[in-house]
Write a protein that holds these residues in place. Structure first.
Motif, PDB file in Angstrom:
ATOM      1  N   ALA A  96      71.306 -59.564 -46.943  1.00  0.00           N
ATOM      2  CA  ALA A  96      70.475 -59.933 -45.794  1.00  0.00           C
ATOM      3  C   ALA A  96      69.468 -61.014 -46.157  1.00  0.00           C
ATOM      4  O   ALA A  96      68.968 -61.723 -45.271  1.00  0.00           O
ATOM      5  N   ASN A  97      69.177 -61.179 -47.449  1.00  0.00           N
ATOM      6  CA  ASN A  97      68.184 -62.147 -47.887  1.00  0.00           C
ATOM      7  C   ASN A  97      68.775 -63.419 -48.479  1.00  0.00           C
ATOM      8  O   ASN A  97      68.061 -64.416 -48.632  1.00  0.00           O
ATOM      9  N   SER A  98      70.041 -63.430 -48.811  1.00  0.00           N
ATOM     10  CA  SER A  98      70.693 -64.648 -49.304  1.00  0.00           C
ATOM     11  C   SER A  98      72.183 -64.523 -49.055  1.00  0.00           C
ATOM     12  O   SER A  98      72.804 -63.549 -49.478  1.00  0.00           O
ATOM     13  N   PHE A  99      72.740 -65.512 -48.359  1.00  0.00           N
ATOM     14  CA  PHE A  99      74.148 -65.444 -47.997  1.00  0.00           C
ATOM     15  C   PHE A  99      74.648 -66.837 -47.650  1.00  0.00           C
ATOM     16  O   PHE A  99      73.868 -67.784 -47.495  1.00  0.00           O
ATOM     17  N   HIS A 100      75.961 -66.965 -47.546  1.00  0.00           N
ATOM     18  CA  HIS A 100      76.597 -68.215 -47.139  1.00  0.00           C
ATOM     19  C   HIS A 100      77.087 -68.079 -45.699  1.00  0.00           C
ATOM     20  O   HIS A 100      77.647 -67.052 -45.323  1.00  0.00           O
ATOM     21  N   HIS A 101      76.846 -69.137 -44.911  1.00  0.00           N
ATOM     22  CA  HIS A 101      77.336 -69.155 -43.539  1.00  0.00           C
ATOM     23  C   HIS A 101      77.616 -70.595 -43.143  1.00  0.00           C
ATOM     24  O   HIS A 101      76.761 -71.474 -43.329  1.00  0.00           O
ATOM     25  N   ASP A 102      78.809 -70.845 -42.618  1.00  0.00           N
ATOM     26  CA  ASP A 102      79.180 -72.168 -42.131  1.00  0.00           C
ATOM     27  C   ASP A 102      78.990 -73.219 -43.220  1.00  0.00           C
ATOM     28  O   ASP A 102      78.479 -74.311 -42.973  1.00  0.00           O
ATOM     29  N   ASN A 103      79.391 -72.877 -44.433  1.00  0.00           N
ATOM     30  CA  ASN A 103      79.284 -73.764 -45.602  1.00  0.00           C
ATOM     31  C   ASN A 103      77.850 -74.190 -45.889  1.00  0.00           C
ATOM     32  O   ASN A 103      77.592 -75.308 -46.348  1.00  0.00           O
ATOM     33  N   ARG A 104      76.939 -73.281 -45.640  1.00  0.00           N
ATOM     34  CA  ARG A 104      75.535 -73.482 -45.991  1.00  0.00           C
ATOM     35  C   ARG A 104      75.034 -72.258 -46.747  1.00  0.00           C
ATOM     36  O   ARG A 104      75.509 -71.146 -46.526  1.00  0.00           O
ATOM     37  N   LEU A 105      74.083 -72.495 -47.616  1.00  0.00           N
ATOM     38  CA  LEU A 105      73.395 -71.400 -48.295  1.00  0.00           C
ATOM     39  C   LEU A 105      72.130 -71.084 -47.518  1.00  0.00           C
ATOM     40  O   LEU A 105      71.325 -71.969 -47.244  1.00  0.00           O
ATOM     41  N   ILE A 106      71.963 -69.807 -47.153  1.00  0.00           N
ATOM     42  CA  ILE A 106      70.774 -69.362 -46.425  1.00  0.00           C
ATOM     43  C   ILE A 106      69.945 -68.468 -47.330  1.00  0.00           C
ATOM     44  O   ILE A 106      70.438 -67.454 -47.843  1.00  0.00           O
ATOM     45  N   VAL A 107      68.707 -68.858 -47.584  1.00  0.00           N
ATOM     46  CA  VAL A 107      67.735 -67.984 -48.232  1.00  0.00           C
ATOM     47  C   VAL A 107      66.815 -67.494 -47.119  1.00  0.00           C
ATOM     48  O   VAL A 107      66.178 -68.305 -46.442  1.00  0.00           O
ATOM     49  N   ARG A 108      66.770 -66.199 -46.894  1.00  0.00           N
ATOM     50  CA  ARG A 108      66.082 -65.649 -45.721  1.00  0.00           C
ATOM     51  C   ARG A 108      64.957 -64.701 -46.118  1.00  0.00           C
ATOM     52  O   ARG A 108      65.160 -63.727 -46.856  1.00  0.00           O
ATOM     53  N   GLY A 109      63.767 -64.991 -45.601  1.00  0.00           N
ATOM     54  CA  GLY A 109      62.665 -64.051 -45.683  1.00  0.00           C
ATOM     55  C   GLY A 109      62.665 -63.192 -44.433  1.00  0.00           C
ATOM     56  O   GLY A 109      62.736 -63.716 -43.321  1.00  0.00           O
ATOM     57  N   SER A 148      62.715 -61.005 -49.427  1.00  0.00           N
ATOM     58  CA  SER A 148      63.110 -62.397 -49.564  1.00  0.00           C
ATOM     59  C   SER A 148      64.049 -62.502 -50.751  1.00  0.00           C
ATOM     60  O   SER A 148      64.477 -61.489 -51.314  1.00  0.00           O
ATOM     61  N   ALA A 149      64.385 -63.736 -51.130  1.00  0.00           N
ATOM     62  CA  ALA A 149      65.233 -63.965 -52.298  1.00  0.00           C
ATOM     63  C   ALA A 149      64.655 -65.063 -53.155  1.00  0.00           C
ATOM     64  O   ALA A 149      63.995 -65.988 -52.659  1.00  0.00           O
ATOM     65  N   ARG A 150      64.892 -64.935 -54.426  1.00  0.00           N
ATOM     66  CA  ARG A 150      64.512 -65.948 -55.410  1.00  0.00           C
ATOM     67  C   ARG A 150      65.752 -66.194 -56.268  1.00  0.00           C
ATOM     68  O   ARG A 150      66.165 -65.331 -57.047  1.00  0.00           O
ATOM     69  N   LEU A 151      66.352 -67.385 -56.096  1.00  0.00           N
ATOM     70  CA  LEU A 151      67.600 -67.706 -56.763  1.00  0.00           C
ATOM     71  C   LEU A 151      67.365 -68.712 -57.874  1.00  0.00           C
ATOM     72  O   LEU A 151      66.622 -69.683 -57.705  1.00  0.00           O
ATOM     73  N   THR A 152      68.030 -68.525 -58.989  1.00  0.00           N
ATOM     74  CA  THR A 152      67.954 -69.477 -60.097  1.00  0.00           C
ATOM     75  C   THR A 152      69.372 -69.796 -60.554  1.00  0.00           C
ATOM     76  O   THR A 152      70.195 -68.900 -60.752  1.00  0.00           O
ATOM     77  N   SER A 153      69.687 -71.069 -60.666  1.00  0.00           N
ATOM     78  CA  SER A 153      71.072 -71.477 -60.909  1.00  0.00           C
ATOM     79  C   SER A 153      71.525 -71.152 -62.323  1.00  0.00           C
ATOM     80  O   SER A 153      70.766 -71.274 -63.287  1.00  0.00           O
ATOM     81  N   ILE A 206      61.608 -68.149 -51.172  1.00  0.00           N
ATOM     82  CA  ILE A 206      60.627 -68.105 -50.095  1.00  0.00           C
ATOM     83  C   ILE A 206      59.625 -67.018 -50.447  1.00  0.00           C
ATOM     84  O   ILE A 206      59.964 -65.830 -50.471  1.00  0.00           O
ATOM     85  N   ALA A 207      58.391 -67.431 -50.760  1.00  0.00           N
ATOM     86  CA  ALA A 207      57.311 -66.477 -51.002  1.00  0.00           C
ATOM     87  C   ALA A 207      56.528 -66.264 -49.708  1.00  0.00           C
ATOM     88  O   ALA A 207      56.568 -67.096 -48.795  1.00  0.00           O
ATOM     89  N   MET A 208      55.816 -65.152 -49.621  1.00  0.00           N
ATOM     90  CA  MET A 208      55.035 -64.827 -48.428  1.00  0.00           C
ATOM     91  C   MET A 208      53.686 -64.248 -48.839  1.00  0.00           C
ATOM     92  O   MET A 208      53.598 -63.425 -49.759  1.00  0.00           O
TER      93      MET A 208
END
Length: 316
Positions: free
Chosen positions: A103-116, A125-130, A266-268
């Motif tokens: 729910a906080n990080s996913f792929h949709h329509d060939n886009r990466l979504i990071v969601r708070g 939220s999500a914190r991603l590191t490559s 995304i921090a809050m």
């Protein structure tokens, strides 16, 4: 202290703590939608403005890409990124809990979504590191991003060296960073503490982007750090939509650029947001393309011309 200095000083205190331990809303209806009494949808919201074609697109005949993560729905986010997790405040009294929940990080329509997600007192939220590092002594990193913009929200697309590393001495590069829905982007280079002694070890350029919340922009970063040249420190240039906005010499003593990795989060709340929290709803960072190339748009001759007239960042 100036207002600008205070903001960066507070940000610095936050990051010192983090590594020692190992937005009444100005939200945009384009980037946030409230769902009173129920959880926001996990799919990509139709109300979100669809990213348009990048402003900074090399010709497919000359583009030399050596890494491009797949954002196809069938590819797990974890294939290209590691989820850093926790709700310990991250040294900045931040409210969010970083998770690996889809729910906080996913792929949709060939886009990466990071969601708070904010719902009834819950902040996730999500914190991603490559997994991938820059891995080369010179190259060009580019991503097209539509960040959320609201009071109490702090999205960032930035880089740190791979683990293990020592902050701040090993360096930090911020490419797309904004907070509090202020309508501007911060590009930064940090390699010192936030004190009088290291005051000049922070180079910052603030670029007004009135449409940062409604139109995606392409954020580029080029670096060159070749071996075998005496006293060679290397050079870097930041770009927005193909326009150079900041230059810097690579400081002596920081980790080599090839060791740096990408972070998206995304921090809050927290110190940078002056303790203000976002209202219930969802806040998306939409990444429609990301890639590492062997050279910037126009090649290295254009890079040298860009470096010649692009301003350096100012100390904070």
């Amino acid at each position: 202290m100036s207002s600008s200095f205070n903001k960066f000083f507070e940000k610095g205190k936050a990051k010192v703590k983090e590594y020692e331990q190992k937005y009444n809303s100005q939200h945009s209806s384009n980037n946030q939608q409230s769902y009173p009494g129920q959880a926001p949808p996990q799919g990509y919201p139709g109300q979100q403005p669809q990213p348009t074609s990048p402003q900074n697109v090399p010709s497919p005949y000359t583009e030399k890409v050596y890494w491009k993560p797949s954002f196809d729905a069938s590819t797990p986010v974890s294939h290209n990124f590691r989820h850093e997790q926790g709700d310990h405040g991250w040294g900045n009294n931040e409210k969010q809990n970083y998770t690996d929940n889809p729910a906080n990080s996913f792929h949709h329509d060939n886009r990466l979504i990071v969601r708070g997600l904010v719902q009834n007192g819950s902040y996730t939220s999500a914190r991603l590191t490559s997994h991938q590092t820059l891995s080369r002594p010179r190259g060009y990193l580019t991503a097209t991003i539509l960040p959320p913009s609201a009071e109490g929200v702090w999205p960032a697309y930035w880089m740190l060296p791979k683990d293990p590393f020592q902050w701040p001495n090993d360096g930090e590069v911020d490419i797309c960073e904004s907070w509090q829905g202020e309508g501007s982007n911060h590009t930064c280079l940090h390699w010192g503490h936030y004190n009088a002694e290291d005051h000049n070890k922070h180079q910052v350029v603030v670029t007004p982007l009135h449409d940062i919340a409604s139109r995606p922009h392409t954020y580029g970063f080029a670096w060159i750090e070749e071996e075998g040249i005496p006293n060679w420190r290397g050079r870097m240039v930041w770009y927005i939509d193909g326009k150079p906005v900041q230059r810097a010499n690579i400081p002596q003593g920081i980790r080599r650029m090839e060791d740096f990795r990408i972070l998206l989060n995304i921090a809050m709340g927290g110190t940078v947001c002056h303790g203000k929290l976002p209202r219930d709803g969802y806040y998306d960072m939409v990444v429609s393309e990301m890639k590492m190339c062997e050279e910037p748009v126009g090649g290295w001759d254009q890079f040298e011309r860009d470096f010649g007239f692009t301003p350096e960042g100012h100390p904070v």
